[in-house]
Design a protein around this motif. Structure first.
Motif, PDB file in Angstrom:
ATOM      1  N   LEU A  32       0.952  -1.070  -0.071  1.00 49.45           N
ATOM      2  CA  LEU A  32       0.080  -0.092  -0.021  1.00 49.45           C
ATOM      3  C   LEU A  32       1.038   1.132  -0.071  1.00 49.45           C
ATOM      4  N   LYS A  33       0.481   2.035  -0.989  1.00 55.81           N
ATOM      5  CA  LYS A  33       1.183   3.369  -0.980  1.00 55.81           C
ATOM      6  C   LYS A  33       0.293   4.512  -0.882  1.00 55.81           C
ATOM      7  N   ILE A  34       0.574   5.384   0.178  1.00 59.33           N
ATOM      8  CA  ILE A  34      -0.350   6.565   0.335  1.00 59.33           C
ATOM      9  C   ILE A  34       0.548   7.946   0.545  1.00 59.33           C
ATOM     10  N   TYR A  50       2.077   4.459   8.660  1.00 60.73           N
ATOM     11  CA  TYR A  50       1.071   3.416   8.129  1.00 60.73           C
ATOM     12  C   TYR A  50       1.739   2.198   7.974  1.00 60.73           C
ATOM     13  N   VAL A  51       1.189   1.179   7.992  1.00 56.10           N
ATOM     14  CA  VAL A  51       1.736  -0.207   7.635  1.00 56.10           C
ATOM     15  C   VAL A  51       1.584  -0.314   6.005  1.00 56.10           C
ATOM     16  N   SER A  52       2.720  -0.282   5.320  1.00 55.43           N
ATOM     17  CA  SER A  52       2.631  -0.309   3.809  1.00 55.43           C
ATOM     18  C   SER A  52       2.734  -1.966   3.275  1.00 55.43           C
ATOM     19  N   THR A  53       3.353  -2.691   3.913  1.00 56.47           N
ATOM     20  CA  THR A  53       3.482  -4.047   3.620  1.00 56.47           C
ATOM     21  C   THR A  53       3.903  -4.824   4.759  1.00 56.47           C
ATOM     22  N   PRO A  54       3.447  -6.310   4.917  1.00 56.36           N
ATOM     23  CA  PRO A  54       2.710  -6.800   3.903  1.00 56.36           C
ATOM     24  C   PRO A  54       1.447  -6.835   4.059  1.00 56.36           C
ATOM     25  N   HIS A  55       0.450  -6.881   3.243  1.00 58.60           N
ATOM     26  CA  HIS A  55      -1.081  -7.102   3.139  1.00 58.60           C
ATOM     27  C   HIS A  55      -1.287  -8.311   2.654  1.00 58.60           C
ATOM     28  N   ASN A  57      -4.616  -8.937   1.724  1.00 58.18           N
ATOM     29  CA  ASN A  57      -5.778  -9.112   0.717  1.00 58.18           C
ATOM     30  C   ASN A  57      -6.143  -7.620   0.842  1.00 58.18           C
ATOM     31  N   TYR A  58      -7.235  -7.319  -0.137  1.00 58.24           N
ATOM     32  CA  TYR A  58      -7.520  -5.934  -0.204  1.00 58.24           C
ATOM     33  C   TYR A  58      -8.333  -5.629   0.912  1.00 58.24           C
ATOM     34  N   VAL A  59      -8.915  -6.524   1.815  1.00 56.02           N
ATOM     35  CA  VAL A  59      -9.574  -6.005   3.009  1.00 56.02           C
ATOM     36  C   VAL A  59      -8.561  -5.585   3.948  1.00 56.02           C
ATOM     37  N   SER A  60      -7.298  -6.117   4.204  1.00 54.59           N
ATOM     38  CA  SER A  60      -6.413  -5.464   5.074  1.00 54.59           C
ATOM     39  C   SER A  60      -5.941  -4.313   4.471  1.00 54.59           C
ATOM     40  N   ILE A  61      -5.976  -3.981   3.381  1.00 57.19           N
ATOM     41  CA  ILE A  61      -5.586  -2.499   2.702  1.00 57.19           C
ATOM     42  C   ILE A  61      -6.582  -1.458   3.011  1.00 57.19           C
ATOM     43  N   ALA A  62      -7.959  -1.924   3.016  1.00 55.40           N
ATOM     44  CA  ALA A  62      -9.019  -0.801   3.154  1.00 55.40           C
ATOM     45  C   ALA A  62      -8.876  -0.509   4.798  1.00 55.40           C
ATOM     46  N   ASN A  63      -8.645  -1.625   5.658  1.00 53.57           N
ATOM     47  CA  ASN A  63      -8.693  -1.380   7.135  1.00 53.57           C
ATOM     48  C   ASN A  63      -7.608  -0.605   7.550  1.00 53.57           C
ATOM     49  N   GLU A  64      -6.399  -0.635   6.778  1.00 54.03           N
ATOM     50  CA  GLU A  64      -5.211   0.260   7.244  1.00 54.03           C
ATOM     51  C   GLU A  64      -5.659   1.719   6.601  1.00 54.03           C
ATOM     52  N   ILE A  65      -6.320   1.713   5.474  1.00 49.60           N
ATOM     53  CA  ILE A  65      -6.718   3.240   5.022  1.00 49.60           C
ATOM     54  C   ILE A  65      -7.727   3.843   6.161  1.00 49.60           C
ATOM     55  N   LYS A  66      -8.669   3.243   6.810  1.00 47.08           N
ATOM     56  CA  LYS A  66      -9.647   3.575   7.755  1.00 47.08           C
ATOM     57  C   LYS A  66      -8.615   3.860   8.811  1.00 47.08           C
ATOM     58  N   THR A  67      -7.928   3.111   9.438  1.00 52.37           N
ATOM     59  CA  THR A  67      -6.989   3.390  10.665  1.00 52.37           C
ATOM     60  C   THR A  67      -6.259   4.631  10.474  1.00 52.37           C
ATOM     61  N   LEU A  68      -5.568   4.942   9.329  1.00 51.21           N
ATOM     62  CA  LEU A  68      -5.014   6.211   9.064  1.00 51.21           C
ATOM     63  C   LEU A  68      -6.166   7.412   9.248  1.00 51.21           C
ATOM     64  N   GLN A  69      -7.251   7.122   8.626  1.00 48.35           N
ATOM     65  CA  GLN A  69      -8.218   8.365   8.737  1.00 48.35           C
ATOM     66  C   GLN A  69      -8.614   8.643  10.175  1.00 48.35           C
ATOM     67  N   LYS A  70      -8.643   7.793  10.935  1.00 51.03           N
ATOM     68  CA  LYS A  70      -9.082   7.759  12.201  1.00 51.03           C
ATOM     69  C   LYS A  70      -7.826   8.532  13.015  1.00 51.03           C
ATOM     70  N   LYS A  71      -6.616   8.024  12.811  1.00 45.64           N
ATOM     71  CA  LYS A  71      -5.534   8.914  13.437  1.00 45.64           C
ATOM     72  C   LYS A  71      -5.459  10.362  13.037  1.00 45.64           C
ATOM     73  N   LEU A  72      -5.595  10.763  11.700  1.00 49.98           N
ATOM     74  CA  LEU A  72      -5.830  11.961  11.282  1.00 49.98           C
ATOM     75  C   LEU A  72      -6.797  12.797  11.843  1.00 49.98           C
ATOM     76  N   SER A  73      -8.096  12.044  12.290  1.00 49.03           N
ATOM     77  CA  SER A  73      -9.417  12.858  12.931  1.00 49.03           C
ATOM     78  C   SER A  73      -8.809  13.339  14.260  1.00 49.03           C
TER      79      SER A  73
END
Length: 571
Positions: A32-34, A50-55, A57-73
């Protein structure tokens, strides 16, 4: 048949190859690259991490994006947005964040009739009648603190949330604090004990301070029930449980009765310096605790020392008389010195348990001594009677996770004020006693044991049969039991302990004592050195001490050595 066999073989090989490729594809690590929409945003994202690798599946990537959103909020970027994740290649996904504004401060409006301003002052320096200010990064911890204080007031299901969040000027926010809870606080309606139903209820009220009609607080109950570690006659089987219904709150405690009676004895032997013969001394100590399920204790002691000294003592302790916080201690102590004299001490003390660690005493002490000599050739031994008032304080701390040393610290200070009457002559007297010990744990195996015993009898004149007596395994080791007489003495015992297991330890012995005998105008320093061990056997705790005692100007002699054996059995 030959062709058909080859076809089946070919199909089987293809199946194996496909399985291998499928497994390789399934276990492939995704990346995952952000990045941010600007260099500043990218730098902020990289600093958060954030955790860029390893993931997997896609579910793991989506969860990592949500986690970063919460940290930013939580940091104040509540308006942050991210683009849908784009698949760059077979193993890499990418998304872009736009952080927008960062809010630093929030004004939270509250109802001062439901939330006390004193609670808010613990988390905010700017608290007003209708609102308070918070640094945005502290919102989550602050709301958790406010809610915990509300739970302590008897609202276990209360919830806090922020509503109507809107931005104001200068990167600040405004919000309303909404409290959701019952109108009335929950109180404890009943306390039910499982396992040891005969557990003395007075201990719940005064020792644990848990009682019906009390405001329910789960953390408070959990903390109080941990005090079972300080009881020697009951254990907590598992944490307390609570049954909530519409109109009641019932607390369940799970307790078991433990073995608390103990039988203790020791055998000491050494060579008499005058006769050269081997002499024995020892004692039997019986403690009966909570046999009537009232938390009571009865102690019986019989001791036979070298020099034909005999001691008998009984001590009865009754806690929480008539379910009150007041207890009583009754003591009878008889001491006989050969055929010279007999002294009988009696005391009655009321005690008040401040909490599980602190206790105070107040009472009356009487002493009566009789001269047994038919011809009074010793003018220092006389009949006398003493009456005194006594006041005492005791502190106790346990360490229940240690089988060998369950008591960590103890402090007992007592003072007596009274008068002695002998030959119709009245003499005012004051007595001071200090007994204290503590364990300094260096690590799990090594510790230091420090103990101080001191006593002082303040009087204008002294009689031999009223002097303080010390020496032996419970004071300065390497000396005969109760062989030393003093008007004042202070003894320090030190041990370096090495715990070789849960049931075995060895230790050094370094004792020092200073005493004064004002009747004989004598002052002296004493020392004791040696070693010992303790081991928990099937019969109980067995102790062996070897110590050599000497005075300040005396040389060491092996003939002065003492060996003390003791065995404490619980039943």
């Amino acid at each position: 048949m030959y062709t058909l066999f080859n076809v089946k073989k070919l199909l089987f090989l293809l199946l194996i190859i496909c399985s291998l490729f499928a497994s390789e594809s399934y276990s492939q690590n995704l990346r995952l690259k952000i990045k941010g929409t600007s260099d500043t945003d990218s730098h902020t994202i990289d600093s958060i991490g954030y955790v860029s690798t390893p993931h997997k599946n896609y579910v793991s990537i989506a969860n990592e994006i949500k986690t970063l959103q919460k940290k930013l909020s939580k940091l104040g970027y509540i308006e942050n947005k991210c683009s849908p994740a784009i698949k760059l290649n077979d193993s890499t996904f990418s998304t872009t964040f736009e952080l927008k504004k960062k809010y630093h401060t929030i004004y939270i409006y509250y109802d001062n009739t439901t939330i006390d301003a004193s609670i808010l002052k613990a988390i905010s320096k700017r608290v007003f009648d209708t609102y308070f200010e918070l640094d945005f990064k502290t919102i989550e911890n602050s709301l958790h603190y406010i809610n915990s204080k509300n739970i302590e007031k008897g609202f276990p299901f209360s919830k806090l949330r922020l509503a109507n969040i809107v931005p104001t000027e200068n990167l600040k926010l405004r919000a309303d604090l909404v409290l959701e809870s019952h109108k009335e606080p929950r109180t404890i309606n009943n306390i039910i004990i499982r396992g040891y139903e005969l557990f003395p209820k007075a201990y719940l009220n005064h020792f644990f301070k848990i009682k019906p009609k009390q405001i329910y607080n789960s953390d408070n109950i959990k903390r109080k029930t941990e005090l079972f570690n300080n009881l020697n006659f009951a254990n907590q089987i598992k944490p307390p449980e609570v049954l909530f219904s519409k109109d009641s709150t019932i607390v369940y405690l799970y307790i078991e009765k433990s073995k608390s009676n103990s039988f203790n004895g020791f055998l000491g032997f050494g060579t008499n310096t005058e006769t050269g013969k081997l002499e024995f001394d020892g004692y039997l100590d019986l403690n009966l605790i909570n046999n009537l399920n009232y938390g009571e204790s009865l102690k019986l002691l019989y001791k036979s020392d070298e020099g034909n000294q005999k001691t008998f003592e009984t001590n009865l302790s009754l806690p929480y008389l008539f379910k009150s916080p007041i207890g009583i201690n009754l003591r009878l102590h008889i001491f006989k010195k050969d055929s010279l004299f007999t002294t009988i001490n009696q005391s009655a003390k009321l005690n008040y348990l401040i909490n599980s660690n602190h206790k105070i005493y107040s009472g009356v002490l009487t002493s009566q001594s009789s001269n047994l000599l038919s011809l009074n050739t010793n003018t220092n031994i006389k009949d006398y009677k003493t009456t005194a008032f006594t006041f005492a304080y005791e502190y106790t701390k346990t360490q229940s996770n240690n089988l060998l040393f369950p008591l960590h610290s103890n402090l007992y200070i007592e003072t007596t004020l009274g008068k002695r009457i002998s030959s119709d002559i009245e003499n005012k007297q004051t007595g001071i006693t200090l007994n204290a010990f503590t364990i300094i744990n260096l690590n799990k195996k090594n510790s230091l044991f420090l103990k101080v015993n001191s006593a002082n009898l303040i009087s204008n004149t002294y009689l031999e049969n009223e002097l303080l007596r010390f020496g032996g395994i419970n004071s300065i080791r390497g000396f005969e039991e109760n062989s030393l007489q003093a008007s004042f003495y202070s003894t320090i015992n030190t041990e370096y302990r090495l715990q070789l297991g849960n049931n075995l330890y060895i230790h050094t012995i370094t004792d020092a004592s200073y005493f004064e005998n004002k009747m004989l105008h004598r002052k002296e320093k004493l020392f004791g050195y040696g070693f010992g061990l303790g081991i928990i056997t099937k019969s109980g705790l067995f102790k062996l001490n070897y110590a050599n005692g000497k005075s300040e100007n005396q040389k060491f002699k092996l003939s002065n050595s003492k060996v003390h054996l003791s065995l404490t059995t619980q039943f």
